[in-house]
Design a protein around this motif. Structure first.
Motif, PDB file in Angstrom:
ATOM      1  N   GLY A 147     -18.626   4.861  40.451  1.00 26.87           N
ATOM      2  CA  GLY A 147     -19.320   3.582  40.353  1.00 26.87           C
ATOM      3  C   GLY A 147     -19.417   3.029  38.938  1.00 26.87           C
ATOM      4  N   SER A 148     -18.725   3.642  38.001  1.00 25.71           N
ATOM      5  CA  SER A 148     -18.803   3.191  36.606  1.00 25.71           C
ATOM      6  C   SER A 148     -18.403   1.736  36.483  1.00 25.71           C
ATOM      7  CB  SER A 148     -17.912   4.057  35.715  1.00 25.71           C
ATOM      8  OG  SER A 148     -18.391   5.383  35.674  1.00 25.71           O
ATOM      9  N   GLN A 149     -19.119   1.030  35.597  1.00 25.07           N
ATOM     10  CA  GLN A 149     -18.985  -0.421  35.547  1.00 25.07           C
ATOM     11  C   GLN A 149     -18.230  -0.953  34.339  1.00 25.07           C
ATOM     12  OE1 GLN A 149     -20.161  -2.564  38.020  1.00 25.07           O
ATOM     13  NE2 GLN A 149     -20.304  -0.588  39.069  1.00 25.07           N
ATOM     14  N   SER A 150     -18.404  -0.328  33.192  1.00 25.79           N
ATOM     15  CA  SER A 150     -17.769  -0.867  31.994  1.00 25.79           C
ATOM     16  C   SER A 150     -17.210   0.264  31.142  1.00 25.79           C
ATOM     17  CB  SER A 150     -18.745  -1.748  31.196  1.00 25.79           C
ATOM     18  OG  SER A 150     -19.971  -1.099  31.008  1.00 25.79           O
ATOM     19  N   PHE A 151     -16.153  -0.108  30.398  1.00 21.26           N
ATOM     20  CA  PHE A 151     -15.336   0.894  29.742  1.00 21.26           C
ATOM     21  C   PHE A 151     -14.978   0.381  28.342  1.00 21.26           C
ATOM     22  CE2 PHE A 151     -14.780   3.019  33.756  1.00 21.26           C
ATOM     23  CZ  PHE A 151     -14.985   1.981  34.654  1.00 21.26           C
ATOM     24  N   PHE A 152     -15.022   1.296  27.390  1.00 19.06           N
ATOM     25  CA  PHE A 152     -14.865   0.897  25.993  1.00 19.06           C
ATOM     26  C   PHE A 152     -13.864   1.802  25.308  1.00 19.06           C
ATOM     27  CE2 PHE A 152     -18.724  -1.754  25.896  1.00 19.06           C
ATOM     28  CZ  PHE A 152     -19.380  -1.273  27.017  1.00 19.06           C
ATOM     29  N   TRP A 153     -13.115   1.228  24.382  1.00 17.79           N
ATOM     30  CA  TRP A 153     -12.268   2.007  23.487  1.00 17.79           C
ATOM     31  C   TRP A 153     -12.745   1.793  22.049  1.00 17.79           C
ATOM     32  CZ3 TRP A 153      -9.004   5.752  24.679  1.00 17.79           C
ATOM     33  CH2 TRP A 153      -8.457   5.791  25.961  1.00 17.79           C
ATOM     34  N   TYR A 154     -12.954   2.933  21.372  1.00 19.91           N
ATOM     35  CA  TYR A 154     -13.331   2.925  19.971  1.00 19.91           C
ATOM     36  C   TYR A 154     -12.251   3.645  19.165  1.00 19.91           C
ATOM     37  CZ  TYR A 154     -18.187   1.545  21.038  1.00 19.91           C
ATOM     38  OH  TYR A 154     -19.313   0.876  21.444  1.00 19.91           O
ATOM     39  N   ARG A 155     -12.071   3.221  17.939  1.00 15.67           N
ATOM     40  CA  ARG A 155     -11.184   3.909  17.006  1.00 15.67           C
ATOM     41  C   ARG A 155     -12.043   4.544  15.924  1.00 15.67           C
ATOM     42  NH1 ARG A 155      -7.213  -0.120  14.357  1.00 15.67           N
ATOM     43  NH2 ARG A 155      -9.161  -0.811  13.365  1.00 15.67           N
ATOM     44  N   SER A 206     -22.574   4.044  36.733  1.00 14.58           N
ATOM     45  CA  SER A 206     -23.476   3.199  37.511  1.00 14.58           C
ATOM     46  C   SER A 206     -24.907   3.699  37.371  1.00 14.58           C
ATOM     47  CB  SER A 206     -23.064   3.224  38.988  1.00 14.58           C
ATOM     48  OG  SER A 206     -23.075   4.538  39.478  1.00 14.58           O
ATOM     49  N   GLY A 207     -25.831   2.772  37.210  1.00 10.85           N
ATOM     50  CA  GLY A 207     -27.237   3.121  37.104  1.00 10.85           C
ATOM     51  C   GLY A 207     -27.637   3.705  35.760  1.00 10.85           C
ATOM     52  N   TYR A 208     -26.718   3.750  34.824  1.00  9.51           N
ATOM     53  CA  TYR A 208     -26.992   4.302  33.502  1.00  9.51           C
ATOM     54  C   TYR A 208     -27.060   3.174  32.482  1.00  9.51           C
ATOM     55  CZ  TYR A 208     -26.601   9.431  33.512  1.00  9.51           C
ATOM     56  OH  TYR A 208     -26.822  10.776  33.640  1.00  9.51           O
ATOM     57  N   ASN A 209     -28.012   3.283  31.566  1.00 14.04           N
ATOM     58  CA  ASN A 209     -28.015   2.361  30.440  1.00 14.04           C
ATOM     59  C   ASN A 209     -27.438   3.000  29.200  1.00 14.04           C
ATOM     60  OD1 ASN A 209     -29.126  -0.020  31.540  1.00 14.04           O
ATOM     61  ND2 ASN A 209     -31.111   0.982  31.659  1.00 14.04           N
ATOM     62  N   LYS A 210     -26.643   4.033  29.393  1.00 12.24           N
ATOM     63  CA  LYS A 210     -26.085   4.770  28.254  1.00 12.24           C
ATOM     64  C   LYS A 210     -24.586   4.903  28.427  1.00 12.24           C
ATOM     65  CE  LYS A 210     -28.485   8.432  29.275  1.00 12.24           C
ATOM     66  NZ  LYS A 210     -29.290   8.031  30.438  1.00 12.24           N
ATOM     67  N   LEU A 211     -23.914   5.233  27.346  1.00  9.90           N
ATOM     68  CA  LEU A 211     -22.481   5.490  27.376  1.00  9.90           C
ATOM     69  C   LEU A 211     -22.215   6.987  27.382  1.00  9.90           C
ATOM     70  CD1 LEU A 211     -21.019   2.945  24.773  1.00  9.90           C
ATOM     71  CD2 LEU A 211     -21.156   2.730  27.265  1.00  9.90           C
ATOM     72  N   ILE A 212     -21.190   7.374  28.111  1.00  8.21           N
ATOM     73  CA  ILE A 212     -20.685   8.738  28.065  1.00  8.21           C
ATOM     74  C   ILE A 212     -19.345   8.679  27.325  1.00  8.21           C
ATOM     75  CG2 ILE A 212     -20.032  10.782  29.367  1.00  8.21           C
ATOM     76  CD1 ILE A 212     -22.932   9.958  29.775  1.00  8.21           C
ATOM     77  N   PHE A 213     -19.227   9.458  26.265  1.00 10.15           N
ATOM     78  CA  PHE A 213     -18.012   9.439  25.450  1.00 10.15           C
ATOM     79  C   PHE A 213     -17.102  10.606  25.790  1.00 10.15           C
ATOM     80  CE2 PHE A 213     -18.450   6.196  22.178  1.00 10.15           C
ATOM     81  CZ  PHE A 213     -19.784   5.850  22.300  1.00 10.15           C
ATOM     82  N   GLN A 229     -22.888  15.835  37.145  1.00  9.22           N
ATOM     83  CA  GLN A 229     -22.504  15.736  35.741  1.00  9.22           C
ATOM     84  C   GLN A 229     -21.455  14.638  35.587  1.00  9.22           C
ATOM     85  OE1 GLN A 229     -23.916  17.303  33.362  1.00  9.22           O
ATOM     86  NE2 GLN A 229     -22.554  17.330  31.603  1.00  9.22           N
ATOM     87  N   LYS A 230     -21.796  13.613  34.837  1.00  7.10           N
ATOM     88  CA  LYS A 230     -20.872  12.515  34.636  1.00  7.10           C
ATOM     89  C   LYS A 230     -19.980  12.855  33.444  1.00  7.10           C
ATOM     90  CE  LYS A 230     -24.453   9.458  36.342  1.00  7.10           C
ATOM     91  NZ  LYS A 230     -23.953   9.423  37.718  1.00  7.10           N
ATOM     92  N   GLU A 231     -18.660  12.812  33.664  1.00  5.17           N
ATOM     93  CA  GLU A 231     -17.735  13.261  32.646  1.00  5.17           C
ATOM     94  C   GLU A 231     -16.676  12.218  32.337  1.00  5.17           C
ATOM     95  OE1 GLU A 231     -17.928  18.061  33.587  1.00  5.17           O
ATOM     96  OE2 GLU A 231     -16.170  16.914  34.143  1.00  5.17           O
ATOM     97  N   VAL A 232     -16.218  12.291  31.098  1.00  8.05           N
ATOM     98  CA  VAL A 232     -15.110  11.456  30.628  1.00  8.05           C
ATOM     99  C   VAL A 232     -14.131  12.389  29.936  1.00  8.05           C
ATOM    100  CG1 VAL A 232     -14.436   9.570  29.100  1.00  8.05           C
ATOM    101  CG2 VAL A 232     -16.611   9.457  30.333  1.00  8.05           C
ATOM    102  N   GLU A 233     -12.888  12.380  30.412  1.00  8.31           N
ATOM    103  CA  GLU A 233     -11.897  13.315  29.922  1.00  8.31           C
ATOM    104  C   GLU A 233     -10.771  12.597  29.184  1.00  8.31           C
ATOM    105  OE1 GLU A 233     -13.852  16.674  31.470  1.00  8.31           O
ATOM    106  OE2 GLU A 233     -12.080  16.577  30.180  1.00  8.31           O
ATOM    107  N   GLN A 234     -10.414  13.164  28.049  1.00  6.51           N
ATOM    108  CA  GLN A 234      -9.268  12.662  27.282  1.00  6.51           C
ATOM    109  C   GLN A 234      -8.446  13.851  26.790  1.00  6.51           C
ATOM    110  OE1 GLN A 234     -11.987   9.926  24.591  1.00  6.51           O
ATOM    111  NE2 GLN A 234      -9.857   9.234  24.436  1.00  6.51           N
ATOM    112  N   ASN A 235      -7.144  13.660  26.700  1.00  2.91           N
ATOM    113  CA  ASN A 235      -6.292  14.669  26.087  1.00  2.91           C
ATOM    114  C   ASN A 235      -6.553  14.646  24.586  1.00  2.91           C
ATOM    115  OD1 ASN A 235      -4.045  16.002  24.851  1.00  2.91           O
ATOM    116  ND2 ASN A 235      -2.946  15.783  26.783  1.00  2.91           N
ATOM    117  N   SER A 236      -6.821  15.819  24.007  1.00  2.90           N
ATOM    118  CA  SER A 236      -7.214  15.847  22.594  1.00  2.90           C
ATOM    119  C   SER A 236      -6.069  15.520  21.650  1.00  2.90           C
ATOM    120  CB  SER A 236      -7.802  17.202  22.241  1.00  2.90           C
ATOM    121  OG  SER A 236      -6.841  18.220  22.436  1.00  2.90           O
ATOM    122  N   GLY A 237      -4.814  15.680  22.119  1.00  2.00           N
ATOM    123  CA  GLY A 237      -3.666  15.415  21.267  1.00  2.00           C
ATOM    124  C   GLY A 237      -3.407  16.567  20.302  1.00  2.00           C
TER     125      GLY A 237
END
Lengths: 115, 111
Positions: free
Chosen positions: B29-37, B94-101, B1-9
């Motif tokens: 192995g994650s390759q690219s990283f994005f920040w959205y507002r 890595s190996g994914y063509n999708k983003l995990i938010f 399970q690929k996960e991305v964790e953030q503090n909810s605030g």
């Protein structure tokens, strides 16, 4: 005009009804995505399409179907809506480019309420 | 399970201060990283992306990536009340063509 448009912007429907959400884009991107957003859960991918003949399930595709009518149009259908499909739905597009990460751009969203 | 964790605030900072938002990810192995507002009821809008270790600056925003520790952060200098929003971190494993938010961190900048 907005690059990515979604219709309708708001919709209230009843349990069991079929509903279609539409997404159109003028960015010329090949890749299109449908997400839903629920409070505290972030964005979850429903379906995605990398070209007109390519459709793929995301992490939460059950209860949904999609149609890629053209490069610029990607529709999401709820065959028989249920209350837990109440959410904010976003369409996104992207186009890979050499040397730059494949970046997604979002439409304005559709707020769907299923009663 | 690929996960991305953030503090909810919410992360509350005074106007003019530096806001620091953090994000950790599970796939080494994650390759690219994005920040959205994302403002309340609106769509996510891209702030910046980063794919190399180190810092990347764009105006008042700086993204920091540490692949060894598997975290990415966003610094907002001279925070303004208009920066009050939810900030979403997204990762392409890595190996994914999708983003995990991630679920997002709510930032509140008070005058």
């Amino acid at each position: 005009d907005a690059d990515v448009t979604q219709t309708p912007r708001n919709r209230i429907t009843k349990t069991g009804k079929r509903i279609m959400l539409e997404c159109s884009q003028t960015k010329g991107h090949d890749r299109m995505y449908w997400y839903r957003q629920d409070p505290g859960l972030g964005l979850r991918l429903i379906y995605y399409s990398f070209d007109v003949k390519d459709i793929n399930k995301g992490e939460i595709s059950d209860g949904y179907s999609v149609s890629r009518q053209a490069q610029a149009k990607f529709s999401l259908s709820l065959e028989s809506a249920i209350p837990n499909q109440t959410a904010l739905y976003f369409c996104a597009t992207s186009a890979p480019s050499a040397g730059v990460p494949d970046t997604q751009y979002f439409g304005p969203g559709t707020r769907l309420t299923v009663l | 399970q690929k996960e991305v964790e953030q503090n909810s605030g919410p992360l509350s900072v005074p106007e003019g201060a530096i806001a620091s938002l953090n994000c950790t990810y599970s796939d080494r192995g994650s390759q690219s990283f994005f920040w959205y507002r994302q403002y309340s009821g609106k769509s996510p809008e891209l702030i910046m992306f980063i794919y190399s270790n180190g810092d990347k600056e764009d105006g008042r925003f700086t993204a920091q990536l540490n692949k060894a520790s598997q975290y990415v952060s966003l610094l907002i200098r001279d925070s303004q009340p208009s920066d009050s929003a939810t900030y979403l971190c997204a990762v392409r494993p890595s190996g994914y063509n999708k983003l995990i938010f991630g679920a997002g961190t709510r930032l509140a900048v008070h005058p």
